[in-house]
Scaffold this motif. Structure first.
Motif, PDB file in Angstrom:
ATOM      1  N   GLU A  90       0.665  -1.263  -0.201  1.00  0.00           N
ATOM      2  CA  GLU A  90       0.038   0.130   0.096  1.00  0.00           C
ATOM      3  C   GLU A  90       0.893   1.067   0.075  1.00  0.00           C
TER       4      GLU A  90
ATOM      5  N   LEU B 206       1.948   1.595  -3.227  1.00  0.00           N
ATOM      6  CA  LEU B 206       1.662   2.438  -4.290  1.00  0.00           C
ATOM      7  C   LEU B 206       0.879   3.565  -3.800  1.00  0.00           C
ATOM      8  N   TYR B 207       1.178   4.312  -2.397  1.00  0.00           N
ATOM      9  CA  TYR B 207       1.058   5.312  -2.671  1.00  0.00           C
ATOM     10  C   TYR B 207       1.945   6.695  -3.102  1.00  0.00           C
TER      11      TYR B 207
ATOM     12  N   ASP C 257       4.105   5.556  -5.553  1.00  0.00           N
ATOM     13  CA  ASP C 257       3.773   5.870  -7.030  1.00  0.00           C
ATOM     14  C   ASP C 257       2.520   6.718  -7.629  1.00  0.00           C
ATOM     15  N   THR C 258       1.586   6.722  -6.790  1.00  0.00           N
ATOM     16  CA  THR C 258       0.787   7.603  -7.061  1.00  0.00           C
ATOM     17  C   THR C 258       1.133   9.722  -7.159  1.00  0.00           C
ATOM     18  N   LEU C 259       1.622   8.878  -5.725  1.00  0.00           N
ATOM     19  CA  LEU C 259       2.635  10.816  -5.379  1.00  0.00           C
ATOM     20  C   LEU C 259       3.154  11.700  -7.233  1.00  0.00           C
TER      21      LEU C 259
ATOM     22  N   ASP D  92       3.416   9.895  -9.959  1.00  0.00           N
ATOM     23  CA  ASP D  92       2.673  10.489 -10.967  1.00  0.00           C
ATOM     24  C   ASP D  92       1.937  12.004 -10.427  1.00  0.00           C
ATOM     25  N   ASN D  93       0.981  11.973  -9.704  1.00  0.00           N
ATOM     26  CA  ASN D  93       0.586  13.157  -9.634  1.00  0.00           C
ATOM     27  C   ASN D  93       1.776  14.423  -9.428  1.00  0.00           C
ATOM     28  N   TYR D  94       3.497  14.615  -8.892  1.00  0.00           N
ATOM     29  CA  TYR D  94       3.622  15.163  -9.103  1.00  0.00           C
ATOM     30  C   TYR D  94       4.547  15.679 -10.603  1.00  0.00           C
TER      31      TYR D  94
END
Length: 207
Positions: free
Chosen positions: A190, A193-194, A196-198, A200-202
């Motif tokens: 988890e 994944l979190y 990775d999401t950060l 991607d957003n950056y």
């Protein structure tokens, strides 16, 4: 005919013996439950169960001391879950008797040992069993060791239906040993994944 009579008499004697044995066991269990209720009331009055003195669990523990028997299934269950969820945590196992006459004093002693190690969390644990098997965790000496410890303590004893004195005194009660690790350790998948999401957003905001 005489053999039948002797056989019938022997059966009656065996049944009577078993009935006496069961009656004695019921008496012992009744006495144990009286002791349990009396100690629970005593410790509650002394403030051992107060919610406002419960120590919080660290979100990302680096080290955990596990107090349980090296031969029990509880240890293997906890190690398996810990390795899967958060392999970064160091698990220090302190081999401890978890049932029998000398178990309570050994559990209490090892809580003090674990408390001196500077770990983030202490887990006291064993798998399921009868009331007699679990009784060490209902002893006042164990309750006092938990109460006096500076390190946050998780009580993970028996199954979900078992409620021990250690459950009430500890900072966190886990229904089973493996559930304890799920409750105190983050899930590394988890977290990845979190992250990775950060990222991607950056990168999305950079474009």
């Amino acid at each position: 005919k005489n053999n039948n009579h002797n056989g019938h008499k022997k059966l009656e004697e065996e049944i009577k013996y078993l009935e006496q044995k069961l009656a004695k066991k019921d008496e012992i269990i009744a006495e144990m439950m009286e002791d349990y209720v009396a100690l629970k009331k005593k410790l509650e009055k002394k403030g051992y169960f107060d919610k406002n003195i419960k120590k919080p669990m660290p979100k990302f523990p680096d080290s955990i001391a596990v107090i349980t028997s090296k031969t029990g299934a509880a240890l293997q269950d906890m190690l398996r879950v810990a390795k899967k969820r958060w392999p970064l945590a160091k698990i220090i196992h302190i081999d401890t008797l978890v049932q029998g006459d000398s178990a309570a004093s050994m559990i209490a002693k090892n809580i003090k040992v674990a408390d001196s190690l500077g770990v983030d969390i202490i887990v006291i644990s064993r798998g399921g069993g009868s009331l007699e098997d679990l009784w060490a965790f209902n002893e006042e000496i164990v309750a006092c060791a938990i109460y006096e410890a500076k390190t946050p303590i998780v009580s993970a004893v028996g199954h979900e239906i078992d409620f021990l004195i250690s459950d009430f005194v500890s900072d966190l009660r886990a229904p089973t040993p493996s559930a304890a690790m799920e409750m105190i350790l983050p899930d590394i998948n988890e977290m990845l994944l979190y992250i990775d999401t950060l990222f991607d957003n950056y990168f999305a905001t950079m474009q």
